[in-house]
Design a protein around this motif. Structure first.
Motif, PDB file in Angstrom:
ATOM      1  N   PRO A 180       0.801  -1.231   0.000  1.00  0.00           N
ATOM      2  CA  PRO A 180       0.000   0.000   0.000  1.00  0.00           C
ATOM      3  C   PRO A 180       0.833   1.280   0.000  1.00  0.00           C
ATOM      4  N   TYR A 181       2.180   1.164   0.074  1.00  0.00           N
ATOM      5  CA  TYR A 181       2.967   2.351   0.431  1.00  0.00           C
ATOM      6  C   TYR A 181       3.478   3.172  -0.759  1.00  0.00           C
ATOM      7  N   GLY A 182       3.072   2.812  -1.980  1.00  0.00           N
ATOM      8  CA  GLY A 182       3.481   3.601  -3.148  1.00  0.00           C
ATOM      9  C   GLY A 182       2.630   4.856  -3.318  1.00  0.00           C
ATOM     10  N   THR A 183       1.517   4.941  -2.602  1.00  0.00           N
ATOM     11  CA  THR A 183       0.574   6.036  -2.829  1.00  0.00           C
ATOM     12  C   THR A 183       1.094   7.363  -2.285  1.00  0.00           C
ATOM     13  N   THR A 184       0.686   8.461  -2.969  1.00  0.00           N
ATOM     14  CA  THR A 184       0.972   9.796  -2.428  1.00  0.00           C
ATOM     15  C   THR A 184      -0.335  10.495  -2.043  1.00  0.00           C
ATOM     16  N   ASP A 185      -1.450   9.782  -2.137  1.00  0.00           N
ATOM     17  CA  ASP A 185      -2.759  10.352  -1.787  1.00  0.00           C
ATOM     18  C   ASP A 185      -2.765  10.657  -0.284  1.00  0.00           C
ATOM     19  N   PRO A 186      -2.944  11.943   0.082  1.00  0.00           N
ATOM     20  CA  PRO A 186      -2.858  12.304   1.507  1.00  0.00           C
ATOM     21  C   PRO A 186      -3.912  11.612   2.371  1.00  0.00           C
ATOM     22  N   VAL A 187      -5.046  11.230   1.783  1.00  0.00           N
ATOM     23  CA  VAL A 187      -6.063  10.500   2.560  1.00  0.00           C
ATOM     24  C   VAL A 187      -5.472   9.179   3.062  1.00  0.00           C
ATOM     25  N   HIS A 188      -4.696   8.519   2.183  1.00  0.00           N
ATOM     26  CA  HIS A 188      -4.120   7.227   2.568  1.00  0.00           C
ATOM     27  C   HIS A 188      -2.845   7.397   3.407  1.00  0.00           C
ATOM     28  N   THR A 189      -1.995   8.349   3.017  1.00  0.00           N
ATOM     29  CA  THR A 189      -0.733   8.494   3.783  1.00  0.00           C
ATOM     30  C   THR A 189      -1.046   8.935   5.224  1.00  0.00           C
ATOM     31  N   ALA A 190      -2.064   9.786   5.393  1.00  0.00           N
ATOM     32  CA  ALA A 190      -2.444  10.205   6.757  1.00  0.00           C
ATOM     33  C   ALA A 190      -2.993   9.010   7.540  1.00  0.00           C
ATOM     34  N   TYR A 191      -3.747   8.161   6.862  1.00  0.00           N
ATOM     35  CA  TYR A 191      -4.310   6.967   7.532  1.00  0.00           C
ATOM     36  C   TYR A 191      -3.190   6.023   7.973  1.00  0.00           C
ATOM     37  N   HIS A 192      -2.211   5.824   7.072  1.00  0.00           N
ATOM     38  CA  HIS A 192      -1.078   4.938   7.421  1.00  0.00           C
ATOM     39  C   HIS A 192      -0.352   5.481   8.652  1.00  0.00           C
ATOM     40  N   GLU A 193      -0.149   6.815   8.679  1.00  0.00           N
ATOM     41  CA  GLU A 193       0.566   7.449   9.777  1.00  0.00           C
ATOM     42  C   GLU A 193      -0.209   7.274  11.093  1.00  0.00           C
ATOM     43  N   ARG A 194      -1.508   7.489  11.006  1.00  0.00           N
ATOM     44  CA  ARG A 194      -2.374   7.355  12.197  1.00  0.00           C
ATOM     45  C   ARG A 194      -2.310   5.920  12.744  1.00  0.00           C
ATOM     46  N   ASN A 195      -2.330   4.944  11.835  1.00  0.00           N
ATOM     47  CA  ASN A 195      -2.217   3.549  12.247  1.00  0.00           C
ATOM     48  C   ASN A 195      -0.895   3.290  12.958  1.00  0.00           C
ATOM     49  N   ARG A 196       0.197   3.792  12.363  1.00  0.00           N
ATOM     50  CA  ARG A 196       1.526   3.548  12.956  1.00  0.00           C
ATOM     51  C   ARG A 196       1.609   4.147  14.354  1.00  0.00           C
ATOM     52  N   ARG A 197       1.033   5.333  14.515  1.00  0.00           N
ATOM     53  CA  ARG A 197       1.057   5.978  15.846  1.00  0.00           C
ATOM     54  C   ARG A 197       0.340   5.123  16.882  1.00  0.00           C
ATOM     55  N   ARG A 198      -0.634   4.300  16.407  1.00  0.00           N
ATOM     56  CA  ARG A 198      -1.379   3.429  17.333  1.00  0.00           C
ATOM     57  C   ARG A 198      -0.754   2.037  17.445  1.00  0.00           C
ATOM     58  N   GLY A 199       0.454   1.865  16.892  1.00  0.00           N
ATOM     59  CA  GLY A 199       1.164   0.584  17.021  1.00  0.00           C
ATOM     60  C   GLY A 199       0.705  -0.460  16.026  1.00  0.00           C
ATOM     61  N   ARG A 200      -0.017  -0.021  14.992  1.00  0.00           N
ATOM     62  CA  ARG A 200      -0.501  -0.959  13.973  1.00  0.00           C
ATOM     63  C   ARG A 200       0.358  -0.833  12.723  1.00  0.00           C
ATOM     64  N   PHE A 201       0.281  -1.819  11.819  1.00  0.00           N
ATOM     65  CA  PHE A 201       0.884  -1.633  10.504  1.00  0.00           C
ATOM     66  C   PHE A 201       0.156  -0.477   9.820  1.00  0.00           C
ATOM     67  N   GLY A 202       0.895   0.284   8.984  1.00  0.00           N
ATOM     68  CA  GLY A 202       0.274   1.405   8.280  1.00  0.00           C
ATOM     69  C   GLY A 202      -0.971   0.986   7.508  1.00  0.00           C
ATOM     70  N   GLY A 203      -0.882  -0.156   6.832  1.00  0.00           N
ATOM     71  CA  GLY A 203      -1.994  -0.633   5.992  1.00  0.00           C
ATOM     72  C   GLY A 203      -2.894  -1.638   6.702  1.00  0.00           C
ATOM     73  N   GLN A 204      -2.870  -1.615   8.033  1.00  0.00           N
ATOM     74  CA  GLN A 204      -3.779  -2.503   8.782  1.00  0.00           C
ATOM     75  C   GLN A 204      -5.147  -1.823   8.827  1.00  0.00           C
ATOM     76  N   LEU A 205      -5.963  -2.138   7.842  1.00  0.00           N
ATOM     77  CA  LEU A 205      -7.227  -1.426   7.669  1.00  0.00           C
ATOM     78  C   LEU A 205      -8.253  -1.906   8.690  1.00  0.00           C
ATOM     79  N   ARG A 206      -9.023  -0.954   9.195  1.00  0.00           N
ATOM     80  CA  ARG A 206     -10.162  -1.309  10.051  1.00  0.00           C
ATOM     81  C   ARG A 206     -11.401  -0.993   9.205  1.00  0.00           C
ATOM     82  N   LEU A 207     -12.150  -2.042   8.840  1.00  0.00           N
ATOM     83  CA  LEU A 207     -13.199  -1.904   7.827  1.00  0.00           C
ATOM     84  C   LEU A 207     -14.521  -2.491   8.303  1.00  0.00           C
ATOM     85  N   ARG A 208     -15.584  -2.057   7.637  1.00  0.00           N
ATOM     86  CA  ARG A 208     -16.797  -2.869   7.636  1.00  0.00           C
ATOM     87  C   ARG A 208     -17.404  -2.773   6.248  1.00  0.00           C
ATOM     88  N   LEU A 209     -18.096  -3.836   5.853  1.00  0.00           N
ATOM     89  CA  LEU A 209     -18.755  -3.887   4.548  1.00  0.00           C
ATOM     90  C   LEU A 209     -20.225  -3.579   4.725  1.00  0.00           C
TER      91      LEU A 209
END
Ligand code: SAM
Length: 259
Positions: A180-209
């Motif tokens: 997931p880390y090739g993106t420069t879309d700030p929506v995704h890069t900010a999400y990755h950063e927020r995840n890392r700050r919480r001790g998660r992988f950047g691309g550890q998505l929390r989802l519901r369908l």
């Protein structure tokens, strides 16, 4: 009315409707009672992002697959467990090739569609539940991005252990992931950063369908780099034997059972 969805088999309801659109079998979803309504997979992320994608590709024949799907099925050997079989597109092709294959899924609706399309051997449940059945496999397929089922650092050890409990000597896992880390879309890069700050992988998505009135519970779905996958596999019964990233950012990871 709270506006909150009823918890249910979102994937199954969606696939049933996508199947009706593709085949005319069962009632077709209509907009305004007249026009066919497209069947869209709605994915909500815990930062509020909502994405939709047409669901028809889950029924695609091999002619419409991505190249990495072809390379994955070319790599299987022995008895295959298709983990998260969905609408059975991969299992049907393996059956066609004479490869013994079992499809596993937590969605009863997906299993119903797979059965209707001709997948012969289907099991309802998770890999952990199936491990108690005594059946054993030579290849585990996690396609359609289902490397995501490793979820993250908490779940991955148990998932890898359950796959090992189901494995015959020399078994392999072939999993489709996306870096997931090739993106420069700030929506995704900010999400990755927020995840890392919480001790998660950047691309550890929390989802519901979501589908119509139904929703799933919130769950983790892992979109990780090959390096992060190597970290998860380290110390498990498996060895990361190969990463085929010809179709970067998509990749096929092959894990081999340690002797
Ligand atoms: C993204 S779809 C992929 C479907 C299929 N592999 C394909 O490539 O077309 C994910 C599938 O995994 C199933 N699934 C989700 N969580 C699961 C779990 N814990 N164990 C088994 N199947 C699961 C879903 O019901 C769905 O059918």
């Amino acid at each position: 009315m709270t506006g909150e969805p009823e918890i249910g088999d979102v994937f199954g309801e969606m696939i049933r409707d996508a199947y009706a659109v593709a085949t005319g079998i069962g009632p077709r979803p209509m907009a305004g009672g007249r026009l066919p309504r497209p069947v869209i997979e709605i994915i909500e992320r815990d930062d509020g992002l909502v994405n939709g994608a047409p669901a028809g590709h889950y029924l695609d024949p091999p002619q419409r697959w991505q190249p990495h799907d072809h390379r994955a099925v070319d790599r299987v050997r022995g008895h295959v467990l298709d983990v998260g079989v969905g609408a059975g597109r991969i299992a049907l092709e393996l059956q066609e090739r004479g490869v013994p294959v079992t499809g596993l899924d937590t969605s009863l609706g997906a299993l119903r569609v797979s059965r209707h399309r001709g997948v012969r051997d289907l099991v309802h449940g998770t890999v952990d539940e199936h491990a108690a059945d005594g059946r054993r496999y030579d290849t585990f397929l996690l396609l359609g991005n289902n490397l995501g089922l490793f979820e993250g650092r908490e779940r991955a050890p148990a998932m890898l252990a359950a796959l090992a409990a189901l494995a015959r000597p020399g078994a392999r896992v072939i999993a489709h992931g996306t870096d997931p880390y090739g993106t420069t879309d700030p929506v995704h890069t900010a999400y990755h950063e927020r995840n890392r700050r919480r001790g998660r992988f950047g691309g550890q998505l929390r989802l519901r369908l979501r589908y119509r009135l139904l929703g799933t519970e919130w769950f983790d779905y892992l979109v990780c780099s090959p390096g992060e996958l190597a970290e998860l596999v380290h110390g498990s019964p498996w060895r990361l034997a190969d990463v085929d990233d010809t179709d970067h950012p998509y990749y096929l990871a092959t894990l081999e059972l340690r002797r």
